[in-house]
Design a protein around this motif. Structure first.
Motif, mmCIF file in Angstrom:
data_model
loop_
_atom_site.group_PDB
_atom_site.id
_atom_site.type_symbol
_atom_site.label_atom_id
_atom_site.label_comp_id
_atom_site.label_asym_id
_atom_site.label_seq_id
_atom_site.Cartn_x
_atom_site.Cartn_y
_atom_site.Cartn_z
ATOM 1 N N ASP A 1 57.588 -66.668 5.946
ATOM 2 C CA ASP A 1 56.637 -65.708 6.275
ATOM 3 C C ASP A 1 56.856 -64.418 5.363
ATOM 4 O O ASP A 1 57.756 -63.917 5.365
ATOM 5 N N MET A 2 55.807 -64.259 4.573
ATOM 6 C CA MET A 2 55.700 -62.894 3.781
ATOM 7 C C MET A 2 55.651 -61.696 4.730
ATOM 8 O O MET A 2 54.854 -61.520 5.619
ATOM 9 N N ASP B 1 50.123 -66.939 3.572
ATOM 10 C CA ASP B 1 51.551 -66.501 3.380
ATOM 11 C C ASP B 1 52.572 -66.767 4.218
ATOM 12 O O ASP B 1 53.487 -66.276 4.370
ATOM 13 N N LYS C 1 62.506 -59.230 11.032
ATOM 14 C CA LYS C 1 61.549 -58.638 9.944
ATOM 15 C C LYS C 1 61.503 -57.221 9.753
ATOM 16 O O LYS C 1 61.817 -56.573 10.691
HETATM 17 MG MG LIG Z 1 53.004 -62.768 7.120
#
Ligand SMILES: [Mg+2]
Length: 392
Positions: A9-10, A103, A157
């Motif tokens: 996941d970007m 993404d 993240k």
């Molecule tokens: Mg993302």
């Protein structure tokens, strides 16, 4: 073989692309979304998130929280193009890629650690490729199934890399809030709260019959399975893969035809292997050559019968290459197979049946001992004007 799923996941995708492309936006709160008074935020950079701004927030509210922010309407065409580049990289890391959005994707990496590296290094390599080539940061989660992989990519993240090892599923889930469960949106979440559920661990222990009274049998069963860390769903690649290709950029430009042909063999072996792993054959093969001056050319040829055999791909690539007038050194080479056919057609040529058995054995060896165990590329030292090509 033990199943391993990777979820990539970007981080703050749209905002990160804007920051990458505008020096003045770097390290600034960037908010991408509808700029009108009724617009909503589609992505906020991490700097903007520290002001409490998040996706789906009304733009008016975002402006109130961060008047000094940089507000951009965004460029969807650009994000789509970047997304394509990202998925291009994904496809080099797994023949099974399931896109979830522009993404985000699942990659089935079962068995990949045997032919390359361990899972952590494999994920690091993927993150590095995305960073070096596209200037963007991805977070990665790896786990025995889709639900846990997606959960894992979100745990650390941005720039995360979290692996949930087999056997630790339940202990990781136990104290997590129920909204982390896949399929628990606002409505189901409220219902579960009302029923007294706070943690995933509590749902893992719930009685199916009891829960089914309120949520129905299907959803209840699903939630209890997920809460126990069980998820059998497969990674489902998009059915319409257009092409499978690889390219190499050389640290030093290639000058000699023999070097070029050796690299084409290495590429043919990679592309052939990926075609076979995906269960497809290519009818059209394209080579790409980028010269030192950055001039780039492609040459294509279609086959009578589609193939996924290394040596057929190699021979065709070399034939196409030999027709090119090469006046300068070469910095990049690529081979792509396209016009793919999914199902297994009986070959017109008996010879192919023997080859198929041979490739089956080779791929099995590669899977067990590493991709480089059987490679013809290292054996070729002949000048290119010699006609006989290596035998399979
Ligand atoms: Mg993302």
């Amino acid at each position: 073989m033990e199943r391993w799923i990777m979820h990539v996941d970007m981080d703050a995708f749209f905002a990160s692309v804007e920051q990458r492309d505008h020096e003045a936006y770097q390290k600034q709160p960037v908010i991408v979304g509808g700029l009108s008074n009724r617009g909503v935020v589609s992505t906020a950079s991490y700097e903007a998130r520290s002001f409490g701004i998040h996706s789906a927030m009304p733009m008016v509210e975002a402006r109130r929280r961060c008047p000094q922010g940089i507000f951009v309407a965004g460029n969807h065409g650009l994000y789509k193009a970047v997304s394509k580049q990202i998925f291009h990289i994904f496809q080099e890391f797994s023949p099974l890629v399931e896109p979830l959005s522009l993404d985000e994707a699942f990659l089935d990496i079962t068995g990949m650690e045997k032919i390359t590296l361990n899972q952590r290094d494999y994920a690091k390599l993927l993150k590095k490729r995305i960073k070096d080539e596209l200037g963007l940061i991805a977070s990665v989660g790896i786990a025995p199934n889709k639900f846990l992989a997606k959960l894992a990519s979100d745990l650390d993240k941005p720039d995360g890399l979290v692996i949930i090892e087999r056997g630790l599923e339940q202990s990781i889930l136990r104290d997590m809030p129920i909204r982390r469960l896949w399929g628990v949106g606002k409505k189901t979440g409220e219902k579960l709260q009302e029923l007294g559920f706070r943690t995933i661990g509590q749902i893992a222990q719930a009685s199916l019959d009891e829960l089914a009274k309120y949520l129905g049998k299907t959803l209840s069963y699903q939630l209890i399975e997920l809460a126990n860390g069980r998820d059998e769903r497969k990674v489902e690649p998009e059915r319409d893969i257009q092409s499978i290709g690889n390219e190499i950029t050389f640290e030093q430009d290639l000058l000699q035809a023999a070097q070029v042909e050796k690299q084409f063999l290495a590429l043919a072996e990679k592309v052939g292997w990926r075609l076979r792993l995906s269960g497809v054959k290519a009818r059209t093969l394209t080579i790409k050559i980028r010269f030192a001056s950055f001039q780039t050319i492609t040459r294509s040829q279609s086959l009578i019968e589609p193939t996924n055999f290394d040596e057929v791909i190699y021979q065709m690539a070399v034939n196409l290459y030999r027709q090119v007038k090469v006046k300068e050194s070469i910095r990049l080479l690529g081979i792509t197979g396209s016009n793919l056919s999914l199902h297994e057609e009986e070959s017109l040529f008996q010879e192919d049946q023997k080859k198929k058995a041979l490739y089956h054995m080779m791929d099995d060896l590669k899977a067990r001992f590493g991709e480089n165990i059987i490679t013809k590329a290292n054996l070729i030292q002949k000048p290119h004007n010699e006609k006989d090509l290596p035998k399979g």
